[in-house]
Design an enzyme around this catalytic site. Structure first.
Site, mmCIF file in Angstrom:
data_model
loop_
_atom_site.group_PDB
_atom_site.id
_atom_site.type_symbol
_atom_site.label_atom_id
_atom_site.label_comp_id
_atom_site.label_asym_id
_atom_site.label_seq_id
_atom_site.Cartn_x
_atom_site.Cartn_y
_atom_site.Cartn_z
ATOM 1 N N GLY A 10 18.082 -32.209 49.449
ATOM 2 C CA GLY A 10 18.185 -33.472 50.180
ATOM 3 C C GLY A 10 18.655 -33.318 51.614
ATOM 4 N N ALA A 11 18.148 -32.270 52.292
ATOM 5 C CA ALA A 11 18.584 -32.051 53.685
ATOM 6 C C ALA A 11 17.546 -32.552 54.692
ATOM 7 C CB ALA A 11 18.881 -30.572 53.910
ATOM 8 N N GLY A 14 19.671 -38.145 56.208
ATOM 9 C CA GLY A 14 21.025 -38.604 55.908
ATOM 10 C C GLY A 14 22.118 -37.541 55.934
ATOM 11 N N GLY A 16 22.754 -35.007 53.928
ATOM 12 C CA GLY A 16 22.324 -33.622 53.701
ATOM 13 C C GLY A 16 21.833 -32.979 54.987
ATOM 14 N N SER A 139 29.621 -39.949 43.984
ATOM 15 C CA SER A 139 29.934 -41.196 44.688
ATOM 16 C C SER A 139 31.106 -41.849 43.975
ATOM 17 C CB SER A 139 28.726 -42.136 44.641
ATOM 18 O OG SER A 139 29.130 -43.438 45.004
ATOM 19 N N TYR A 164 22.561 -45.632 38.650
ATOM 20 C CA TYR A 164 23.086 -44.797 39.740
ATOM 21 C C TYR A 164 24.522 -44.363 39.442
ATOM 22 C CZ TYR A 164 24.539 -43.389 44.449
ATOM 23 O OH TYR A 164 25.020 -42.680 45.530
#
Ligand SMILES: NC(=O)c1ccc[n+]([C@@H]2O[C@H](COP(=O)([O-])OP(=O)(O)OC[C@H]3O[C@@H](n4cnc5c(N)ncnc54)[C@H](OP(=O)(O)O)[C@@H]3O)[C@@H](O)[C@H]2O)c1
Length: 282
Positions: A10-11, A14, A16, A139, A164
């Site tokens: 996930g880079a 955002g 990442g 989270s 989530y």
């Protein structure tokens, strides 16, 4: 000094992306796991200076597909014989219920099952590092998560928030369980804060409650670069070089609080996930 190798999911966006950029600036070789070729190419153009040694590598994989995750892991192991830092950062919130090609609820597979498989498959590589570190981006909403392993292949009565928060609870419980089982490595989880990213701002199609939360929270949201500070701290600080199985917020250790996060449930989650993983391998 040997160049440290980091694998991060996930880079391409955002938190990442901000984390990967900062790690490259600190001399890491960063291997980006991404599902979108255009975004990963743009990321590499942004970061690489033509004619200099490459600081970024990439392997394509959609984390909602076990076959793609397995292929990605094979590629990584062919290219590298060691891993110093693993950051399971990628995450999604799904506005609607959807089963993956493997038959699991998508949020569960992307946010929890993929990190479980990636981490367990790279333990040998991490063990070859002088001081392997694992960082799982969870989270604070883990506290709303429910422990219900019967739901992972069901999409009835779907709630985006429950799916989530449960995936983040599982990732937190996995981190704690892993830390107890694996020696010579550290594994910690972190909450990055409320962050202004695609995830928190692109809420079209989400239920009204979700849009309201986003609307109310956004004025207080921080930038991805600020959110990346805790990941960077866990990745590089000497003060946490021996700390494992803990949860961090704002680079500080914070006590977790979920009635579901018990040693018995952590063991059940581990066994259940391992059975899924073993069934896939046979
Ligand atoms: N934003 C917040 O307020 C907040 C708060 C607490 C925790 N977090 C956590 O922080 C992490 C990063 O979130 P973010 O806010 O930076 O989100 P983001 O901007 O939406 O970025 C998410 C990243 O994950 C990748 N990704 C999503 N699904 C994927 C899949 N199936 N296969 C491969 N890659 C996939 C995305 O790829 P593409 O570029 O291809 O979409 C993107 O690179 C997540 O784990 C999130 O749960 C965020």
């Amino acid at each position: 000094m040997t160049e440290k190798i980091c694998l991060i999911t996930g880079a391409t966006d955002g938190i990442g992306k901000a984390t990967a950029l900062a790690l490259v600036a600190r001399g890491f070789k960063v291997v980006v796991i991404a599902r979108n070729m255009e975004k990963v190419s743009a990321f590499i153009r942004e970061i690489e200076v033509p004619g200099t040694t490459k600081k970024v590598d990439y392997i394509l994989a959609d984390l909602s597909s076990m076959d793609q995750v397995i292929a990605m892991l094979d590629t990584f192991r062919q290219r590298y014989d060691r891993l110093d830092l693993l950051i399971n950062n990628a995450g999604i919130v799904m506005p609607f219920a959807k089963l993956t090609e493997d038959g699991f609820e998508t949020t569960f597979q992307v946010n929890y099952l993929a990190p479980f498989i990636i981490t367990n498959s790279l333990l040998e590589h991490l063990g070859r590092s002088e001081a392997g570190r694992i960082i799982n981006v969870t989270s604070s909403v883990y506290a709303l998560g429910k422990f219900d392993l019967g739901k992972i292949d069901s999409i009835t009565n779907y709630s985006a928030i429950t799916a989530y928060s449960t995936s983040k609870l599982y990732l937190l419980m996995f981190t704690e369980e892993l830390a107890g089982r694996v020696k010579g490595l550290t594994a910690n989880s972190m909450h990055p804060g409320i962050v202004r990213t695609k995830m928190s701002t692109q809420v079209q199609g989400f239920p009204f409650l979700f849009k309201m939360i986003s609307f109310v929270a956004m004025p207080f949201a921080i930038a991805p670069e600020q959110a990346a500070v805790t990941s960077l701290f866990l990745a590089t600080s000497e003060t946490v070089s021996k700390v494992t199985g803990k949860y961090f917020v704002n680079s500080k250790m914070v006590k977790t609080n979920s009635k579901f996060d018990t040693p018995v449930n952590r063991g059940k989650l581990w066994d259940h996930s391992m059975n899924i993983w073993k069934a896939k391998q046979h």
